[in-house]
Design an enzyme around this catalytic site. Sequence first.
Site, PDB file in Angstrom:
ATOM      1  N   HIS A 118       6.284   4.532  12.623  1.00 22.39           N
ATOM      2  CA  HIS A 118       6.423   4.583  10.989  1.00 22.39           C
ATOM      3  C   HIS A 118       7.500   5.669  10.455  1.00 22.39           C
ATOM      4  CE1 HIS A 118       3.855   3.986   7.148  1.00 22.39           C
ATOM      5  NE2 HIS A 118       4.723   5.177   6.868  1.00 22.39           N
ATOM      6  N   ASN A 155       9.689   4.700   2.717  1.00 21.77           N
ATOM      7  CA  ASN A 155       9.782   4.076   4.197  1.00 21.77           C
ATOM      8  C   ASN A 155      10.876   3.447   4.303  1.00 21.77           C
ATOM      9  OD1 ASN A 155       6.609   4.377   5.064  1.00 21.77           O
ATOM     10  ND2 ASN A 155       6.694   3.677   2.820  1.00 21.77           N
ATOM     11  N   ARG A 190       0.846  -1.142  -0.094  1.00 24.42           N
ATOM     12  CA  ARG A 190      -0.026   0.011   0.017  1.00 24.42           C
ATOM     13  C   ARG A 190       0.880   1.317   0.067  1.00 24.42           C
ATOM     14  NH1 ARG A 190      -0.639   4.738   2.647  1.00 24.42           N
ATOM     15  NH2 ARG A 190      -0.283   3.553   4.607  1.00 24.42           N
ATOM     16  N   ASP A 191       1.615   1.515   1.074  1.00 24.09           N
ATOM     17  CA  ASP A 191       2.301   2.914   1.189  1.00 24.09           C
ATOM     18  C   ASP A 191       3.581   3.001   0.308  1.00 24.09           C
ATOM     19  OD1 ASP A 191       2.906   5.375   2.146  1.00 24.09           O
ATOM     20  OD2 ASP A 191       3.884   4.522   4.084  1.00 24.09           O
ATOM     21  N   CYS A 209      12.639   5.543  -4.235  1.00 25.10           N
ATOM     22  CA  CYS A 209      13.312   5.264  -5.516  1.00 25.10           C
ATOM     23  C   CYS A 209      14.758   5.786  -5.350  1.00 25.10           C
ATOM     24  CB  CYS A 209      12.769   5.965  -6.898  1.00 25.10           C
ATOM     25  SG  CYS A 209      13.745   5.576  -8.238  1.00 25.10           S
ATOM     26  N   HIS A 225      10.509   6.950   7.999  1.00 25.58           N
ATOM     27  CA  HIS A 225      10.692   7.297   6.591  1.00 25.58           C
ATOM     28  C   HIS A 225      12.314   7.540   6.550  1.00 25.58           C
ATOM     29  CE1 HIS A 225       6.820   7.771   4.183  1.00 25.58           C
ATOM     30  NE2 HIS A 225       6.569   7.114   5.322  1.00 25.58           N
TER      31      HIS A 225
END
Lengths: 308, 308
Positions: free
Chosen positions: A218, A260, A25-26, A251, A220
């Site tokens: 969560h 993430n 999903r994310d 990317c 990043h």
Amino acid sequence: MSALPMVERDPSLPDRVTIYEVGPRDGLQNESGIAPVDVKVAFIEDLMAAGLPIVETTSFVHPRWVPQLADAAEVVDRLPLAGRVPLPVLVPNERGLDRALEAGVRHIAIFASATETFAERNLNSSVEGQFAMFEPVVRRALDAGVDVRAYVSMCFGDPWEGPVAPARVVGVGTRLLDLGATQLSIGDTIGVGTAAHVARLVSEFGDAGVPVDRLAMHFHDTYGQALANALAALRCGITTFDASAGGLGGCPYAESATGNLATEDLVWMLTGLGIEHGVDLAALVKASVKMARALGRESPSAVVRALS
Amino acid sequence: MSALPMVERDPSLPDRVTIYEVGPRDGLQNESGIAPVDVKVAFIEDLMAAGLPIVETTSFVHPRWVPQLADAAEVVDRLPLAGRVPLPVLVPNERGLDRALEAGVRHIAIFASATETFAERNLNSSVEGQFAMFEPVVRRALDAGVDVRAYVSMCFGDPWEGPVAPARVVGVGTRLLDLGATQLSIGDTIGVGTAAHVARLVSEFGDAGVPVDRLAMHFHDTYGQALANALAALRCGITTFDASAGGLGGCPYAESATGNLATEDLVWMLTGLGIEHGVDLAALVKASVKMARALGRESPSAVVRALS
């Protein structure tokens, strides 16, 4: 070379951690490429087979906003929603909830904001207004026996407002728990947080009566801090971590790597620390390499690049 | 968006850290591209201007082995060797020391191995044999008033031998201190170590009578662990960290990213933790971007990509 680190326990850290996999999903919603339905379903099945204990599969958001996940209903239709592994979907609003309930989804996640600017831009609402928006979503989900997780975004910093005070995050988080969410996922959406800031936030949640087992972290990797912050959170007793297989969503060729935390890099650290996680690293790397190939690029995960 | 993280102190961590910059030597020697002398000298000057308190500039190794640094004498000739900022050079053997002394170098580093296989492959010697090899180098350097740092490589794992026991590393390290080295740089050359392994190693050095202020940590990001391991080392009281500006030495396009910890990512964490380091992040990013352009590729540092 062994494909696993030497194990050295730290008795002050938790014995076991739950990795909440957000790649399908994310991760995929932040990739420029769009994987076909078959590839997505196989990826989710591979992740379950690799031992991930929970996999967020897609989002019932309007395809206009996230074309990468326009096939949400098709993906969900092919998954074992009532199986052993929870397969949550993100639900932005009541319309999304309707679709999720129709599809037989058993776990949903909602996506809230700790800051006004992001609430306005992402939810077309305000920090206060979002609770009225989410209230019927959470109530109807719970009435249907569906579990609700709440993401809180921009918990460390906001691109428009700068640093975010922990008290604001705790204020939003406790309101979401009061609505009926069972778990908060505390998101460093722009990746600016550092280790002691993590500890401070967890501590302020504790002061507000929210125990660590209601919190997931969560992180990043925008500024390379994700894994160090996970280590800091472990030290606070956090036992649920969101991570994205292969570092999907960040990317390696992009100007800014906003992805993430890569699940493999987290698994490497947990394995080295002797913390149980239940994930087969080799199988996970294989799944991530397959997905990276489908997207036509290399994985941004250091472990995936080292082992593949 | 602010280009700095919110500051949150952790009083259990050190107040101040010394970043030992290795980009011009350890970084550039592992890049496939070769920068011209002018670019190298400007890079070192930029790093000094950005506040790096010590910069390892090059290596007096035979050009056959490291063609990237074949211009070592020319580079060193253009640097302020007797200035405020120590500018060490790596010296593999007595011939290298001769060249360093001729050039007026005031600080050298030697490169030892904790494992037999790497001692054989890299030094054409053995773990025991390397001490006889380094003894005259260290003695002659000290006699000339030149400071000696000793790298210990393969301190966490070895590609041929697997995990490396801390006792072996402590054994090699203490012998190098006995020879007269003033600081040990404990290298996770293949990047496999995790946080509690770091703490265990520092603790075993302590048991052997080596205080934390004689140790520097040198982490590689092969498995994404470098910054988390730096955080673990900080928690043990370590105050010197090797890092490579822009993550030089770890190409983002390579199959395996074996690079050093990026100085910028370390600076971001230290700044967030309120730990003094003296480095101007914006100036450092500018220097790294300039070097990445000279090498014809993007920087692997997350902070550099986010801020440039």
